[in-house]
Structures are given as structure tokens and as C-alpha cells.
Motif scaffolding. Structure first.
Motif, PDB file in Angstrom:
ATOM      1  N   TRP A  43      -0.660   9.781  13.197  1.00  0.00           N
ATOM      2  CA  TRP A  43      -1.511   9.218  12.154  1.00  0.00           C
ATOM      3  C   TRP A  43      -2.812   9.988  12.063  1.00  0.00           C
ATOM      4  O   TRP A  43      -3.268  10.599  13.027  1.00  0.00           O
ATOM      5  CB  TRP A  43      -1.756   7.729  12.374  1.00  0.00           C
ATOM      6  CG  TRP A  43      -2.357   7.329  13.672  1.00  0.00           C
ATOM      7  CD1 TRP A  43      -3.658   7.055  13.943  1.00  0.00           C
ATOM      8  CD2 TRP A  43      -1.662   7.131  14.921  1.00  0.00           C
ATOM      9  NE1 TRP A  43      -3.830   6.700  15.255  1.00  0.00           N
ATOM     10  CE2 TRP A  43      -2.620   6.734  15.877  1.00  0.00           C
ATOM     11  CE3 TRP A  43      -0.322   7.250  15.312  1.00  0.00           C
ATOM     12  CZ2 TRP A  43      -2.277   6.462  17.194  1.00  0.00           C
ATOM     13  CZ3 TRP A  43       0.005   6.980  16.627  1.00  0.00           C
ATOM     14  CH2 TRP A  43      -0.961   6.592  17.550  1.00  0.00           C
ATOM     15  N   ASP A  44      -3.377   9.966  10.860  1.00  0.00           N
ATOM     16  CA  ASP A  44      -4.565  10.753  10.557  1.00  0.00           C
ATOM     17  C   ASP A  44      -5.821  10.018  10.991  1.00  0.00           C
ATOM     18  O   ASP A  44      -5.781   8.885  11.475  1.00  0.00           O
ATOM     19  CB  ASP A  44      -4.607  11.058   9.059  1.00  0.00           C
ATOM     20  CG  ASP A  44      -5.098  12.465   8.775  1.00  0.00           C
ATOM     21  OD1 ASP A  44      -5.996  12.929   9.509  1.00  0.00           O
ATOM     22  OD2 ASP A  44      -4.594  13.106   7.842  1.00  0.00           O
ATOM     23  N   SER A  45      -6.955  10.670  10.797  1.00  0.00           N
ATOM     24  CA  SER A  45      -8.240  10.082  11.151  1.00  0.00           C
ATOM     25  C   SER A  45      -8.531   8.892  10.236  1.00  0.00           C
ATOM     26  O   SER A  45      -7.903   8.733   9.180  1.00  0.00           O
ATOM     27  CB  SER A  45      -9.349  11.128  11.014  1.00  0.00           C
ATOM     28  OG  SER A  45      -9.560  11.432   9.649  1.00  0.00           O
TER      29      SER A  45
ATOM     30  N   TYR B 226       3.696   7.211   5.090  1.00  0.00           N
ATOM     31  CA  TYR B 226       3.239   5.885   4.688  1.00  0.00           C
ATOM     32  C   TYR B 226       1.747   5.910   4.416  1.00  0.00           C
ATOM     33  O   TYR B 226       0.966   6.445   5.209  1.00  0.00           O
ATOM     34  CB  TYR B 226       3.545   4.857   5.785  1.00  0.00           C
ATOM     35  CG  TYR B 226       3.074   3.468   5.447  1.00  0.00           C
ATOM     36  CD1 TYR B 226       3.714   2.719   4.469  1.00  0.00           C
ATOM     37  CD2 TYR B 226       1.984   2.906   6.101  1.00  0.00           C
ATOM     38  CE1 TYR B 226       3.281   1.444   4.148  1.00  0.00           C
ATOM     39  CE2 TYR B 226       1.538   1.634   5.792  1.00  0.00           C
ATOM     40  CZ  TYR B 226       2.193   0.905   4.803  1.00  0.00           C
ATOM     41  OH  TYR B 226       1.755  -0.346   4.480  1.00  0.00           O
ATOM     42  N   GLN B 227       1.366   5.324   3.277  1.00  0.00           N
ATOM     43  CA  GLN B 227      -0.032   5.226   2.882  1.00  0.00           C
ATOM     44  C   GLN B 227      -0.218   3.905   2.152  1.00  0.00           C
ATOM     45  O   GLN B 227       0.267   3.730   1.030  1.00  0.00           O
ATOM     46  CB  GLN B 227      -0.447   6.395   1.992  1.00  0.00           C
ATOM     47  CG  GLN B 227      -1.923   6.444   1.681  1.00  0.00           C
ATOM     48  CD  GLN B 227      -2.308   7.680   0.882  1.00  0.00           C
ATOM     49  OE1 GLN B 227      -1.458   8.315   0.249  1.00  0.00           O
ATOM     50  NE2 GLN B 227      -3.583   8.034   0.907  1.00  0.00           N
ATOM     51  N   ALA B 228      -0.897   2.955   2.797  1.00  0.00           N
ATOM     52  CA  ALA B 228      -1.049   1.625   2.213  1.00  0.00           C
ATOM     53  C   ALA B 228      -2.047   1.624   1.067  1.00  0.00           C
ATOM     54  O   ALA B 228      -1.857   0.897   0.082  1.00  0.00           O
ATOM     55  CB  ALA B 228      -1.478   0.621   3.286  1.00  0.00           C
TER      56      ALA B 228
ATOM     57  N   LEU C 260       2.669   9.344   9.487  1.00  0.00           N
ATOM     58  CA  LEU C 260       3.810  10.223   9.279  1.00  0.00           C
ATOM     59  C   LEU C 260       4.835  10.035  10.381  1.00  0.00           C
ATOM     60  O   LEU C 260       4.486   9.950  11.563  1.00  0.00           O
ATOM     61  CB  LEU C 260       3.355  11.688   9.241  1.00  0.00           C
ATOM     62  CG  LEU C 260       2.325  12.052   8.167  1.00  0.00           C
ATOM     63  CD1 LEU C 260       1.788  13.459   8.394  1.00  0.00           C
ATOM     64  CD2 LEU C 260       2.933  11.931   6.777  1.00  0.00           C
ATOM     65  N   ILE C 261       6.112   9.972   9.982  1.00  0.00           N
ATOM     66  CA  ILE C 261       7.220   9.856  10.918  1.00  0.00           C
ATOM     67  C   ILE C 261       7.992  11.177  10.893  1.00  0.00           C
ATOM     68  O   ILE C 261       8.461  11.613   9.829  1.00  0.00           O
ATOM     69  CB  ILE C 261       8.171   8.696  10.557  1.00  0.00           C
ATOM     70  CG1 ILE C 261       7.381   7.413  10.289  1.00  0.00           C
ATOM     71  CG2 ILE C 261       9.194   8.495  11.658  1.00  0.00           C
ATOM     72  CD1 ILE C 261       6.658   6.874  11.479  1.00  0.00           C
TER      73      ILE C 261
END
Length: 301
Positions: free
Chosen positions: A195-197, A216-218, A204-205
Motif C-alpha cells: 500500500w502507498d503512503s 483498490y482505491q476507495a 495493490l495485490i
């Protein structure tokens, strides 16, 4: 409740994974006590004051950190005469951890210049250049056969896959992150989540061969991911965000399975009993006490 007598302690203390021993730091000395009798089983002397201790998973070795010196020392409970000192020289040591086989120590140098794998079997060492983080960014498979290490070079994040048997690099692939925060293997070792900052909401998987299985981006605006955790069997992935929402993804389609809101005010059940201990001075009621006439008229001899 029963208590033992007080023992001197000036540094950290830690139970062994098998719960048979407890390691206690007293200045530069490391005391290993039996958890049942609390007798000293082993006594080791380090080169300086002990700042932190960490047991190996098999409870046979223990690692000591000396923050005043750029070195680490390891000791063996079964071989008291055996000693190990790890010194990175001018590069220093920012963090150290055990490998799952309990026979290798991974150290990260200051400023994340390199990650070094030290063998306790043949004194060999392997270097991985430009690790992303000091105390995180390293994840092992459940069987302990492979390790995934986050690295960064040329302003790009990468994942290095290493074999924990030979510590050779099995593969390297770039990931689609601006500033990767951490990495975790799934419990069944079939996928890797990164996961990003917090500035960029992105989970990301990836498969072990470098294929991106899902992104995934909520939401886009606002702070992003706060924490990520797999369920014990890897069927679900929980993502906690700064919008106080917990989103659960399933491992088949990677779609949102459930959403939970973390309320700012948590209301306890109406039937719950809460007790508070209050320290009050002892007050004696003397009004009920009286002295008889015989005592008042008595003589003192």
C-alpha cells in the motif's frame, strides 16, 4: 494473586517464544531466567548497555542491540561459549531482525543504504542494495522459504524476492506506487499486498511472479490508507483508512465484502458495570467509642 521478589532491571525484558525463559537486561549484562523458578540459567556480558533484545523463533538464540555502538550481539543458550558480534562499520545499523529459520540475522544500515543477511552457520553475508525502510518493508512467507523486500532506486519502488535457503534474488519487479509504505505476504503465500503512503490511497495485490492482480482505491481526495491486515486464513483483507472506515475485501474477486464505520464516540452496553478505584485517606469514626468510669478512675502504676 502471588508475586515473586523484585529483581533488578535497567533495560528491556522479553519472554522466549516457547515461554520457558525470560531475558532481562541489567545495564550491559543479559540475564536469562527460568520462568518457573526464576533462577538464572545463563548470564551474558555485552560490550555496552543493552537497548533492546529479540529472541529467535526457536528460543535457542537471542539478539541484543547496543544503540550507543553501531553493532549487535547474539548469544546461544545451548552453547554459552559461542559469541557473535555484527558490526557494519561507518554504515551503522538502524534495525535488526531474525529470519524465520533462526539462523540468519537481517540488518538495515543507516539511511537505508543496504540490507545485509548474516549467517550464523557459515559467517557468510548477502547484501541487498537500497532497502525502502529500516524497521519495516520486509515480509516472509508462512513457511519461511521466501522473503519479499521493498527497495527503491531511481525514484521508483521495487519488490525483491529472495530465497531464504540460499538468499539469492529470485526476482525483482517494479510496483505502481508513489511512496510504498509496507508489504505483507498473504497467509497462504499466494499473493503479496502493498500500500502507498497516506497521501495516495492505493492498495495493490501482486502475485509472486510480479503480476498485478488487483488495484483498490476507495476514494481520491483526502488522506488514504492507515493500516492493512490479512485474516488468519487469507480469505479477507482488511483496509483501515483515514476516513474512519474499515473496508474488507474478499480474496476471490478482491471486491469490497463489508464496510464498518469507526465512530468517534464509542457507546458501551447499558448493562456493563464499570468500576473505578479511588485512593482516599483512611477516616475513622470515633463517635461510637466511650470510656467507662472504672477506666477513668483507674491508677497508673
Amino acid at each position: 494473586m502471588e508475586f515473586t521478589e523484585a529483581y533488578k532491571q535497567t533495560g528491556p525484558c522479553c519472554f522466549s517464544p516457547n515461554a520457558r525463559y525470560i531475558a532481562v537486561a541489567v545495564d550491559y549484562r543479559l540475564m536469562i531466567r527460568d520462568t518457573l523458578s526464576f533462577k538464572v540459567v545463563q548470564l551474558f556480558s555485552c560490550l555496552d548497555k543493552i537497548s533492546y533484545i529479540e529472541w529467535a523463533l526457536d528460543s535457542e538464540y537471542i539478539l541484543c542491540g547496543l544503540y550507543k555502538r553501531p553493532m549487535r550481539q547474539a548469544w546461544s543458550l545451548t552453547q554459552p561459549e559461542w559469541t557473535c558480534k555484527i558490526d557494519e562499520g561507518p554504515a551503522g545499523i538502524a534495525y535488526a531482525r531474525w529470519s524465520p529459520d533462526s539462523r540468519h540475522i537481517l540488518t538495515t544500515s543507516e539511511f537505508q543504504l543496504r540490507l545485509t543477511v548474516w549467517s550464523l552457520v557459515n559467517t557468510a553475508c548477502v547484501h541487498v542494495q537500497w532497502p525502502k525502510h529500516g524497521s519495516k518493508g520486509v515480509s516472509f512467507t508462512k513457511d519461511g522459504k521466501f522473503a519479499a523486500i521493498c527497495t527503491r532506486r531511481d525514484c521508483k519502488d521495487y519488490i525483491n524476492l529472495l530465497s531464504c535457503h540460499s538468499w539469492e534474488i529470485m526476482g525483482v519487479f517494479a510496483v505502481d506506487t508513489l511512496d510504498m509504505t509496507d508489504i505483507q505476504w498473504s497467509p497462504d503465500d499466494s499473493a503479496i499486498v502493498i500500500w502507498d503512503s497516506p497521501l495516495e490511497y492505493k492498495v495493490l495485490i501482486y502475485s509472486p511472479d510480479g503480476r498485478c492482480l488487483f488495484k483498490y482505491q476507495a476514494y481520491e481526495s483526502g488522506l488514504g490508507v492507515k493500516s492493512v491486515s490479512w485474516s488468519p486464513y487469507g480469505q479477507f483483507l482488511a483496509v483501515g483508512s483515514y476516513d474512519q472506515m474499515l473496508r474488507v475485501l474478499n480474496h476471490l474477486t478482491w471486491k469490497t465484502f463489508a464496510e464498518f464505520m469507526h465512530l468517534s464516540t464509542v457507546r458501551a452496553p447499558c448493562c456493563a458495570a464499570v468500576f473505578k478505584e479511588v485512593d482516599e485517606p483512611l477516616q475513622l469514626d470515633m463517635s461510637g467509642l466511650c470510656l467507662d468510669d472504672d477506666f477513668m478512675g483507674g491508677s497508673v502504676y
